[in-house]
Design a protein around this motif. Structure first.
Motif, short mmCIF file in Angstrom:
data_model
loop_
_atom_site.label_atom_id
_atom_site.label_comp_id
_atom_site.label_asym_id
_atom_site.label_seq_id
_atom_site.Cartn_x
_atom_site.Cartn_y
_atom_site.Cartn_z
N GLY A 1 0.81 -1.22 0.00
CA GLY A 1 0.00 0.00 0.00
C GLY A 1 0.84 1.26 0.00
O GLY A 1 1.97 1.28 0.51
N ALA A 2 0.27 2.31 -0.58
CA ALA A 2 0.94 3.62 -0.57
C ALA A 2 0.72 4.26 0.80
O ALA A 2 -0.40 4.28 1.31
N ILE A 3 1.80 4.74 1.40
CA ILE A 3 1.67 5.40 2.70
C ILE A 3 1.85 6.91 2.46
O ILE A 3 1.87 7.35 1.33
N GLY A 4 2.01 7.66 3.52
CA GLY A 4 1.91 9.11 3.37
C GLY A 4 3.12 9.87 2.88
O GLY A 4 3.40 10.96 3.38
N ARG A 5 3.85 9.36 1.89
CA ARG A 5 4.97 10.12 1.33
C ARG A 5 5.01 9.92 -0.17
O ARG A 5 4.95 8.78 -0.66
#
Ligand code: UTP
Length: 295
Positions: A201-205
């Motif tokens: 999953g894509a995280i916050g960066r």
């Protein structure tokens, strides 16, 4: 071309932290004595960012006040000769130049990013979500910028996501280039676990080329009736290669209640003046929790 501007979206409602977030931004929740967003700003600075834009909204004034000078508090500390605290307070307001842009309604992360289009202009930029803390000697954003400098293309930070949490993330399908890098094939916002294209999953960066703005606009409204950054990324991927990087570091999702608790325990155990007392307390409490006679 390098990345000098960063955007920190911090205009969300933080409903998982109600009622606290009725009157305080979740980005200002303290990890012991330091608000989450300070760690995010420090990561940006340590990654070579010189210009930070924070996207705020209603009820987020505390963020602006936090990074501003506090003349009364400083005067009080100076009068009391509390030089240590005075330095601490002044250091926060002199960290870096921060600009603020308001998102009128929390219409989604894609919409928050769009608010900064005029300020960013035709340059690559980083996005750091205001509620994710990532701890590593080489900051996560710097790792993404390295990849951008190598390929000149947008790069997302990704990590493995537990099955039951897949529906909370943008989940990628990627072609592995090496142990830590994928070429993005697809990304799906909040899929049901059985339909997720992977467990990554894509995280916050993120680091984006400026073409992302037109793609977000073209994508329009998506899941949850919000303008989703993921949909913009999907469109950008039709015309430009995008990379997904398994970053090095430990991530704390402080916008999630369990993630927040974990971050406080971790930071307390890393703090020399707290470590021993916290460990002792944890040992005591674990014995009690495990003792059936206590129930
Ligand atoms: P989240 O989805 O985690 O934040 O967005 P949220 O909506 O505030 O949280 P919950 O689910 O209601 O508890 C990730 C980041 O994007 C920002 C948030 O402030 C957070 O830092 N965001 C989200 C915006 O700036 N604008 C939005 O419209 C949505």
């Amino acid at each position: 071309m390098t990345v000098k501007k960063a955007l920190i979206p911090a205009a969300g409602l933080g409903t998982r932290f109600l009622p606290a977030t009725k009157s305080m931004p979740k980005e200002m929740l303290p990890i012991i004595d330091t608000p989450v967003i300070q760690y995010v700003v420090e990561e940006a600075i340590a990654s070579g960012i010189e210009d930070i834009i924070i996207i705020t909204g209603r009820g987020k004034r505390a963020i602006e006040d936090y990074f501003d000078d506090s003349p009364e508090l400083e005067m009080h500390l100076a009068k009391k000769h509390n030089t240590e605290l005075l330095k601490l307070v002044r250091d926060v307001s002199s960290l870096v130049d921060i600009h603020y842009i308001r998102q009128k309604e929390p219409n989604g992360l894609g919409d928050a990013v769009l608010r900064a289009e005029n300020h960013i202009g035709n340059e690559p930029f980083a996005v750091l979500l205001g509620d994710d803390i990532i701890v590593n000697d080489k900051p996560c954003t710097a790792q993404l910028i390295d990849n951008f400098q190598k390929y000149g293309r947008s790069t997302l930070a990704v990590e493995e996501v537990p099955y039951e949490k897949l529906s909370s993330y943008g989940i990628i399908k990627g072609k592995p280039l090496n142990d830590s890098l994928y070429v993005l094939e697809d990304i799906v916002e909040k899929p049901s676990p059985e339909n997720a294209p992977s467990n990554i999953g894509a995280i916050g960066r993120y680091v984006f080329t400026p073409e992302i703005f037109d793609c977000i606009k073209e994508a329009g409204t998506g899941v949850g009736d919000e303008i989703q950054l993921t949909d913009g990324i999907r469109l950008l991927n039709n015309t430009q290669t995008i990379y997904a990087c398994r970053f090095e570091g430990k991530r704390f999702d402080t916008g999630d209640r369990l993630g927040y608790v974990k971050s406080i325990i971790d930071f307390a155990l890393k703090n020399e003046s707290l470590r021993e007392d916290v460990l002792e307390y944890l040992r005591d409490i674990l014995v009690t929790v495990d003792d059936p006679s206590d129930k």
